[in-house]
Enzyme design. Structure first.
Site, PDB file in Angstrom:
ATOM      1  N   LYS A 102       0.860  -1.192  -0.015  1.00 23.54           N
ATOM      2  CA  LYS A 102      -0.024  -0.014   0.047  1.00 23.54           C
ATOM      3  C   LYS A 102       1.034   1.268   0.172  1.00 23.54           C
ATOM      4  O   LYS A 102       0.380   2.310  -0.696  1.00 23.54           O
ATOM      5  CB  LYS A 102      -0.957   0.006   1.254  1.00 23.54           C
ATOM      6  N   ASP A 144      -9.935   2.254   3.187  1.00 28.22           N
ATOM      7  CA  ASP A 144     -10.011   1.364   4.436  1.00 28.22           C
ATOM      8  C   ASP A 144     -10.775   2.173   5.553  1.00 28.22           C
ATOM      9  O   ASP A 144     -11.154   1.572   6.389  1.00 28.22           O
ATOM     10  CB  ASP A 144      -8.575   1.126   4.706  1.00 28.22           C
ATOM     11  N   TYR A 164     -10.261 -11.571   8.970  1.00 30.49           N
ATOM     12  CA  TYR A 164     -11.547 -11.809   8.861  1.00 30.49           C
ATOM     13  C   TYR A 164     -11.354 -13.319   8.374  1.00 30.49           C
ATOM     14  O   TYR A 164     -10.318 -13.939   8.163  1.00 30.49           O
ATOM     15  CB  TYR A 164     -12.296 -11.057   8.021  1.00 30.49           C
TER      16      TYR A 164
HETATM   17  P1  NAP Z   1       1.604  -4.673   7.744  1.00 29.49           P
HETATM   18  O1  NAP Z   1       1.850  -3.418   7.088  1.00 29.49           O
HETATM   19  O2  NAP Z   1       2.364  -5.599   7.424  1.00 29.49           O
HETATM   20  O3  NAP Z   1       1.737  -4.675   9.236  1.00 29.49           O
HETATM   21  C1  NAP Z   1       1.590  -5.568  10.210  1.00 29.49           C
HETATM   22  C2  NAP Z   1       1.336  -4.963  11.710  1.00 29.49           C
HETATM   23  O4  NAP Z   1       1.215  -6.162  12.230  1.00 29.49           O
HETATM   24  C3  NAP Z   1       2.582  -4.138  12.318  1.00 29.49           C
HETATM   25  O5  NAP Z   1       2.112  -3.292  13.175  1.00 29.49           O
HETATM   26  C4  NAP Z   1       3.384  -5.269  13.143  1.00 29.49           C
HETATM   27  O6  NAP Z   1       4.074  -4.630  14.327  1.00 29.49           O
HETATM   28  C5  NAP Z   1       1.967  -6.224  13.436  1.00 29.49           C
HETATM   29  N1  NAP Z   1       2.258  -7.507  13.821  1.00 29.49           N
HETATM   30  C6  NAP Z   1       2.500  -8.474  13.106  1.00 29.49           C
HETATM   31  N2  NAP Z   1       2.575  -9.605  13.707  1.00 29.49           N
HETATM   32  C7  NAP Z   1       2.710  -9.226  15.075  1.00 29.49           C
HETATM   33  C8  NAP Z   1       2.688 -10.167  16.235  1.00 29.49           C
HETATM   34  N3  NAP Z   1       2.768 -11.457  16.281  1.00 29.49           N
HETATM   35  N4  NAP Z   1       2.273  -9.439  17.295  1.00 29.49           N
HETATM   36  C9  NAP Z   1       2.113  -8.111  17.504  1.00 29.49           C
HETATM   37  N5  NAP Z   1       1.970  -7.412  16.349  1.00 29.49           N
HETATM   38  C10 NAP Z   1       2.292  -7.922  15.214  1.00 29.49           C
HETATM   39  O7  NAP Z   1      -0.060  -5.309   7.460  1.00 29.49           O
HETATM   40  P2  NAP Z   1      -1.325  -4.306   7.451  1.00 29.49           P
HETATM   41  O8  NAP Z   1      -1.325  -3.845   6.196  1.00 29.49           O
HETATM   42  O9  NAP Z   1      -1.151  -3.362   8.472  1.00 29.49           O
HETATM   43  O10 NAP Z   1      -2.275  -5.271   7.555  1.00 29.49           O
HETATM   44  C11 NAP Z   1      -2.563  -5.830   8.919  1.00 29.49           C
HETATM   45  C12 NAP Z   1      -3.884  -6.578   8.955  1.00 29.49           C
HETATM   46  O11 NAP Z   1      -5.136  -6.143   8.615  1.00 29.49           O
HETATM   47  C13 NAP Z   1      -3.492  -7.965   7.796  1.00 29.49           C
HETATM   48  O12 NAP Z   1      -3.881  -9.029   8.544  1.00 29.49           O
HETATM   49  C14 NAP Z   1      -4.669  -7.442   7.017  1.00 29.49           C
HETATM   50  O13 NAP Z   1      -5.200  -8.664   6.175  1.00 29.49           O
HETATM   51  C15 NAP Z   1      -5.799  -6.855   7.678  1.00 29.49           C
HETATM   52  N6  NAP Z   1      -6.671  -5.936   7.032  1.00 29.49           N
HETATM   53  C16 NAP Z   1      -8.015  -6.107   6.772  1.00 29.49           C
HETATM   54  C17 NAP Z   1      -8.706  -5.165   6.167  1.00 29.49           C
HETATM   55  C18 NAP Z   1     -10.131  -5.306   6.227  1.00 29.49           C
HETATM   56  O14 NAP Z   1     -10.869  -4.689   5.204  1.00 29.49           O
HETATM   57  N7  NAP Z   1     -10.760  -6.127   6.746  1.00 29.49           N
HETATM   58  C19 NAP Z   1      -8.107  -4.112   5.463  1.00 29.49           C
HETATM   59  C20 NAP Z   1      -6.804  -3.787   5.787  1.00 29.49           C
HETATM   60  C21 NAP Z   1      -5.878  -4.753   6.470  1.00 29.49           C
HETATM   61  P3  NAP Z   1       5.513  -4.508  14.071  1.00 29.49           P
HETATM   62  O15 NAP Z   1       5.502  -3.099  13.390  1.00 29.49           O
HETATM   63  O16 NAP Z   1       6.167  -4.578  15.277  1.00 29.49           O
HETATM   64  O17 NAP Z   1       6.112  -5.497  13.033  1.00 29.49           O
END
Ligand code: NAP
Length: 264
Positions: A66, A100, A212
């Site tokens: 993104k 989002d 989800y």
């Molecule tokens: P991202 O940019 O890769 O960021 C991942 C985040 O999760 C970071 O803050 C990371 O912390 C944290 N994290 C990962 N593993 C962890 C763990 N074991 N314990 C604690 N924190 C952890 O991913 P993203 O784009 O933000 O997406 C995050 C989630 O949101 C994904 O699962 C995605 O599928 C979901 N999402 C859903 C929707 C929807 O429409 N429902 C929309 C967007 C995203 P660090 O910074 O410390 O690495």
């Protein structure tokens, strides 16, 4: 020939976006074809250009591209600029948007019927998803936003971008109280959860996981403590509807699609 769109990410095989957009297209009579593209981690831009060059009209962008997508656009919406992340590309005018935030707000306020005004909100995570929703949460009239992340400097950097937001590490949340806790981490995908103090969850709390289609350890812990819980399927459908509107100028009804996905 149908206008072509797709979701691009890595991994992307699990994405429900193709079936959601197919439902929207059927319900609104729009002639589109929506697929999925798994881009190599080091070749996002080339994958986008290939799709555009083959006649594609636009893309949804998901993890982990993104931020890179936002740098490819000639023009971005104000909400995408605030997020510094783009989840919707429209090729005809090299435009980028981020749907989002509005997707989350619509799911909370309309589908879950939760008034946001004055609420105290804890946002877990500081990646693309958290960046996409922090501004929209603050604009929705909530009373307080705290951002917590495993890597605390990332939470601090994100909070600095939004007047009214504060940052914490997980341990520093002991003794705090929130009305809504939004898990915007990807921990649930690995069957893990941010290490939150149990005292955060209670009967009056909504615990919302953006992941989800699975019962994450975060949702299970919240439910054990009596909290109301919800996964991110509604947000997914709502952000998709807003992307559909950006591309087609038509706003599809979301409730029938959400009900169908939930099997109800
Ligand atoms: P991202 O940019 O890769 O960021 C991942 C985040 O999760 C970071 O803050 C990371 O912390 C944290 N994290 C990962 N593993 C962890 C763990 N074991 N314990 C604690 N924190 C952890 O991913 P993203 O784009 O933000 O997406 C995050 C989630 O949101 C994904 O699962 C995605 O599928 C979901 N999402 C859903 C929707 C929807 O429409 N429902 C929309 C967007 C995203 P660090 O910074 O410390 O690495």
């Amino acid at each position: 020939m149908s206008d072509r769109y797709a979701v691009i990410g890595n991994p992307v095989a699990h994405s429900k976006s193709p079936s959601i957009h197919a439902e929207f297209a059927r319900a609104t009579g729009q002639d589109i074809d929506y697929g999925r593209i798994e881009a190599p981690l080091d070749a996002f831009a080339a994958s986008v250009e290939r799709f555009r060059g083959s006649g594609g009209k636009g893309l949804n962008v998901t993890l982990p591209f993104k931020q890179e997508a936002s740098r490819m656009c000639v023009r971005v919406s104000s909400r995408a600029r605030l997020a510094q992340a783009v989840n919707t590309l429209r090729f005809e005018d090299s435009y980028g948007d981020n749907t989002d935030g509005i997707g989350l707000i619509r799911d909370l306020s309309q589908n879950l019927n939760l008034p946001l005004n004055g609420r105290s909100v804890l946002l877990l995570g500081a990646g693309g998803a958290a960046q996409g929703v922090a501004g929209a949460l603050l604009e929705s009239g909530i009373g307080r936003l705290v951002i917590a992340n495993r890597t605390v400097p990332r939470a601090q950097a994100l909070a600095r971008r939004f007047a009214g937001a504060a940052a914490r590490g997980y341990r520093a949340l002991e003794g705090e109280r929130f009305d809504i806790i939004i898990n915007a981490t990807s921990a649930g995908l690995a069957d893990e959860a941010p290490p939150l103090p149990e005292s955060l969850f209670g009967k009056a709390v909504l615990a919302y996981d953006m992941v989800y289609g699975r019962d994450t350890p975060f949702l299970a812990a919240a439910r054990r403590a009596g909290a109301r819980t919800c996964d991110g399927l509604g947000m997914l459908v709502e952000q998709a509807a807003e992307s559909f509107f950006v591309w087609r100028g038509v706003r599809p009804a979301t409730r029938p699609v959400l009900a169908k996905l939930r099997g109800s």
